[in-house]
Design a protein around this motif. Structure first.
Motif, PDB file in Angstrom:
ATOM      1  N   ILE A   2       0.890  -0.992   0.058  1.00 62.31           N
ATOM      2  CA  ILE A   2      -0.059   0.380  -0.040  1.00 62.31           C
ATOM      3  C   ILE A   2       1.133   1.023  -0.121  1.00 62.31           C
ATOM      4  CG2 ILE A   2      -1.391   1.030   1.304  1.00 62.31           C
ATOM      5  CD1 ILE A   2      -2.893  -1.417   2.750  1.00 62.31           C
ATOM      6  N   SER A   3       0.634   1.860  -1.081  1.00 56.80           N
ATOM      7  CA  SER A   3       1.305   3.191  -0.964  1.00 56.80           C
ATOM      8  C   SER A   3       1.477   3.999   0.261  1.00 56.80           C
ATOM      9  CB  SER A   3       0.759   4.072  -2.039  1.00 56.80           C
ATOM     10  OG  SER A   3       0.739   3.450  -3.195  1.00 56.80           O
ATOM     11  N   ARG A   4       2.159   5.366   0.775  1.00 55.12           N
ATOM     12  CA  ARG A   4       2.620   5.965   2.352  1.00 55.12           C
ATOM     13  C   ARG A   4       2.564   7.756   1.506  1.00 55.12           C
ATOM     14  NH1 ARG A   4       5.261   4.721   7.348  1.00 55.12           N
ATOM     15  NH2 ARG A   4       5.100   6.084   8.349  1.00 55.12           N
ATOM     16  N   VAL A   5       0.995   8.160   1.630  1.00 49.13           N
ATOM     17  CA  VAL A   5       0.826   9.409   1.633  1.00 49.13           C
ATOM     18  C   VAL A   5       1.047  10.062   3.882  1.00 49.13           C
ATOM     19  CG1 VAL A   5      -0.167   8.940  -0.431  1.00 49.13           C
ATOM     20  CG2 VAL A   5      -1.620   9.327   1.806  1.00 49.13           C
ATOM     21  N   ALA A   6       1.161  11.696   2.875  1.00 53.43           N
ATOM     22  CA  ALA A   6       0.787  12.562   4.636  1.00 53.43           C
ATOM     23  C   ALA A   6      -0.247  13.271   4.148  1.00 53.43           C
ATOM     24  CB  ALA A   6       2.598  13.284   4.983  1.00 53.43           C
ATOM     25  N   ALA A   7      -1.218  12.982   5.336  1.00 53.74           N
ATOM     26  CA  ALA A   7      -2.371  13.733   5.323  1.00 53.74           C
ATOM     27  C   ALA A   7      -1.422  15.635   5.336  1.00 53.74           C
ATOM     28  CB  ALA A   7      -2.593  13.838   6.239  1.00 53.74           C
ATOM     29  N   THR A   8      -2.471  16.403   4.362  1.00 49.38           N
ATOM     30  CA  THR A   8      -1.557  18.227   4.284  1.00 49.38           C
ATOM     31  C   THR A   8      -2.479  18.953   4.571  1.00 49.38           C
ATOM     32  OG1 THR A   8      -2.075  18.213   2.125  1.00 49.38           O
ATOM     33  CG2 THR A   8       0.325  17.425   2.031  1.00 49.38           C
ATOM     34  N   ARG A   9      -4.167  18.443   4.397  1.00 52.78           N
ATOM     35  CA  ARG A   9      -5.352  19.348   5.076  1.00 52.78           C
ATOM     36  C   ARG A   9      -6.406  18.498   5.342  1.00 52.78           C
ATOM     37  NH1 ARG A   9     -10.056  22.943   3.206  1.00 52.78           N
ATOM     38  NH2 ARG A   9      -9.754  21.710   1.026  1.00 52.78           N
ATOM     39  N   TYR A  10      -6.797  18.579   6.839  1.00 54.12           N
ATOM     40  CA  TYR A  10      -7.436  17.999   7.040  1.00 54.12           C
ATOM     41  C   TYR A  10      -9.107  18.874   6.531  1.00 54.12           C
ATOM     42  CZ  TYR A  10     -11.517  16.057  10.378  1.00 54.12           C
ATOM     43  OH  TYR A  10     -12.424  15.268  10.860  1.00 54.12           O
ATOM     44  N   VAL A  11     -10.479  18.484   6.168  1.00 53.15           N
ATOM     45  CA  VAL A  11     -11.677  18.938   5.305  1.00 53.15           C
ATOM     46  C   VAL A  11     -11.715  19.655   5.797  1.00 53.15           C
ATOM     47  CG1 VAL A  11     -12.656  19.328   3.116  1.00 53.15           C
ATOM     48  CG2 VAL A  11     -10.533  18.697   3.053  1.00 53.15           C
ATOM     49  N   THR A  12     -12.876  17.627   6.164  1.00 55.87           N
ATOM     50  CA  THR A  12     -14.100  18.233   7.390  1.00 55.87           C
ATOM     51  C   THR A  12     -14.014  16.500   7.864  1.00 55.87           C
ATOM     52  OG1 THR A  12     -16.257  18.799   7.081  1.00 55.87           O
ATOM     53  CG2 THR A  12     -15.314  17.737   5.034  1.00 55.87           C
ATOM     54  N   PRO A  13     -15.218  16.481   8.669  1.00 55.20           N
ATOM     55  CA  PRO A  13     -15.809  15.188   9.191  1.00 55.20           C
ATOM     56  C   PRO A  13     -16.496  14.688   9.113  1.00 55.20           C
ATOM     57  CG  PRO A  13     -15.811  16.991  11.089  1.00 55.20           C
ATOM     58  CD  PRO A  13     -15.101  17.845   9.497  1.00 55.20           C
ATOM     59  N   LEU A  14     -16.742  13.701   8.952  1.00 58.26           N
ATOM     60  CA  LEU A  14     -18.105  12.693   8.119  1.00 58.26           C
ATOM     61  C   LEU A  14     -18.895  12.000   9.594  1.00 58.26           C
ATOM     62  CD1 LEU A  14     -16.124  10.636   5.399  1.00 58.26           C
ATOM     63  CD2 LEU A  14     -17.911  12.840   4.807  1.00 58.26           C
ATOM     64  N   ARG A  15     -19.860  12.138   9.634  1.00 61.85           N
ATOM     65  CA  ARG A  15     -20.758  12.155  10.203  1.00 61.85           C
ATOM     66  C   ARG A  15     -22.180  11.355  10.566  1.00 61.85           C
ATOM     67  NH1 ARG A  15     -19.436  15.763  14.388  1.00 61.85           N
ATOM     68  NH2 ARG A  15     -17.358  17.334  14.398  1.00 61.85           N
ATOM     69  N   GLU A  16     -21.809   9.832  10.385  1.00 60.37           N
ATOM     70  CA  GLU A  16     -22.909   8.934  10.303  1.00 60.37           C
ATOM     71  C   GLU A  16     -22.168   7.496  10.990  1.00 60.37           C
ATOM     72  OE1 GLU A  16     -24.611   8.735   6.628  1.00 60.37           O
ATOM     73  OE2 GLU A  16     -24.829  10.520   6.952  1.00 60.37           O
ATOM     74  N   GLY A  17     -21.333   7.559  11.837  1.00 61.46           N
ATOM     75  CA  GLY A  17     -21.074   6.547  12.930  1.00 61.46           C
ATOM     76  C   GLY A  17     -20.744   6.345  13.419  1.00 61.46           C
ATOM     77  N   GLY A  18     -19.408   5.641  14.311  1.00 64.93           N
ATOM     78  CA  GLY A  18     -18.845   6.498  15.677  1.00 64.93           C
ATOM     79  C   GLY A  18     -17.342   6.972  15.481  1.00 64.93           C
ATOM     80  N   SER A  19     -16.794   6.097  14.298  1.00 67.31           N
ATOM     81  CA  SER A  19     -15.523   6.744  14.283  1.00 67.31           C
ATOM     82  C   SER A  19     -14.991   7.772  14.037  1.00 67.31           C
ATOM     83  CB  SER A  19     -14.577   5.078  13.937  1.00 67.31           C
ATOM     84  OG  SER A  19     -14.987   5.268  12.351  1.00 67.31           O
ATOM     85  N   LEU A  20     -15.681   8.854  13.264  1.00 62.83           N
ATOM     86  CA  LEU A  20     -15.440  10.279  12.974  1.00 62.83           C
ATOM     87  C   LEU A  20     -14.017  10.301  12.017  1.00 62.83           C
ATOM     88  CD1 LEU A  20     -17.241  12.344  13.763  1.00 62.83           C
ATOM     89  CD2 LEU A  20     -15.005  12.963  14.978  1.00 62.83           C
TER      90      LEU A  20
END
Length: 290
Positions: A2-20
């Motif tokens: 699996i490729s490895r990347v680095a997160a550069t910007r947090y855009v928005t949470p997803l809100r229909e489950g429990g792990s956010l």
């Protein structure tokens, strides 16, 4: 691998489950749904996502591409939601990302027909991995560019939450009566004939090798991360050969609680994630898991 990347910007949470989970951008210019090691369901849900997601892809099923995603919690400092900030702080390091499918929509059996061959392959695959969270109540299926895509494999391989009982648990049958694709007359026999021979020890060894050591280390009862990987292989390999004989496809039972344990799927009343609050995930389309 699996490729490895680095997160550069947090855009928005997803809100229909429990792990956010959240939508993030990465240094490869891609956009991903990120699932966090700091969520209350724990790292085993990420292990399940990798093993099952990679296996599904290798078997020709449509599963969004997975990446190992490095997170520096500093990217969430501007996030106004305290719950999200706490989750990001608890998830510094390696997390899991899955390709975001923009414009995808949730599967609706009244609006989208599935042929018996494809339905059979999905049902057989879910039986193999003991997916208890793809019912008509919560399909965890998306339609993107006219094709069916499989998401959310965190509530699979329940036996890896209790390794001493894994052999017994992995030998159990699979009740597909309430499966989201049960109404489409799934050709399970045809799927087994086509897919079971592909599930070899070699394939499973390659798939489990994609799980990062960080998510397997210090597993009780094992002296190495490779030993944990072998345990997944030993559970799945015999199941692939015979599970088609133990799939139940009776008439749907009607409304009843899902078979998936609430602490694993993040449903209301279940165990909260690490921040001490229950979150949700999802958009009108891809939720990238629970």
């Amino acid at each position: 691998m699996i490729s490895r990347v680095a997160a550069t910007r947090y855009v928005t949470p997803l809100r229909e489950g429990g792990s956010l989970p959240g939508i993030v951008e990465a240094d490869d210019l891609g956009t991903y749904v990120m699932k966090f090691t700091g969520a209350g369901q724990g790292r085993k849900t990420l292990v399940a996502e990798v093993v099952c997601g990679q296996l599904g892809r290798r078997l020709g099923l449509r599963v969004p591409e997975l990446v190992r995603m490095q997170l520096d919690p500093v990217i969430g400092l501007s996030e106004p939601d305290q719950e999200v900030q706490e989750l990001l702080k608890a998830s510094g390091g390696l997390n899991l990302g899955m390709d975001f499918l923009p414009g995808s929509i949730g599967f609706d059996p009244l609006a989208y027909a599935v042929d018996s061959g494809e339905a059979g392959r999905v049902v057989w695959f879910d039986a193999l991995i003991n997916n208890v969270d793809r019912s008509w109540r919560n399909p965890n299926l998306l339609v993107w560019h006219g094709d069916l895509w499989l998401i959310d494999h965190g509530a699979t391989m329940i036996w890896h939450h209790n390794w001493p009982g894994a052999a017994v648990s992995a030998a159990k049958p699979y009740d597909a009566s309430d499966h989201a694709l049960a109404p489409f007359r799934p050709d399970v026999a045809g799927a087994a004939a086509a897919l079971a021979p592909l599930v070899t020890r070699g394939l499973l060894t390659e798939v489990t090798a994609d799980v990062p050591d960080e998510w397997l280390v210090d597993e009780p009862g094992f002296d190495s991360t490779d030993a944990v990987r072998r345990a997944y292989v030993e559970a799945l390999l015999p199941r692939a050969a015979t599970i088609h004989e133990r799939i139940t496809l009776d008439a749907p039972s009607g409304p009843r609680p899902s078979q998936a344990p609430g602490w694993l799927t993040g449903r209301p009343g279940s165990r909260p994630h690490a921040t001490g609050k229950s979150g949700t995930s999802g958009t009108s389309g891809q939720d990238g898991g629970r």
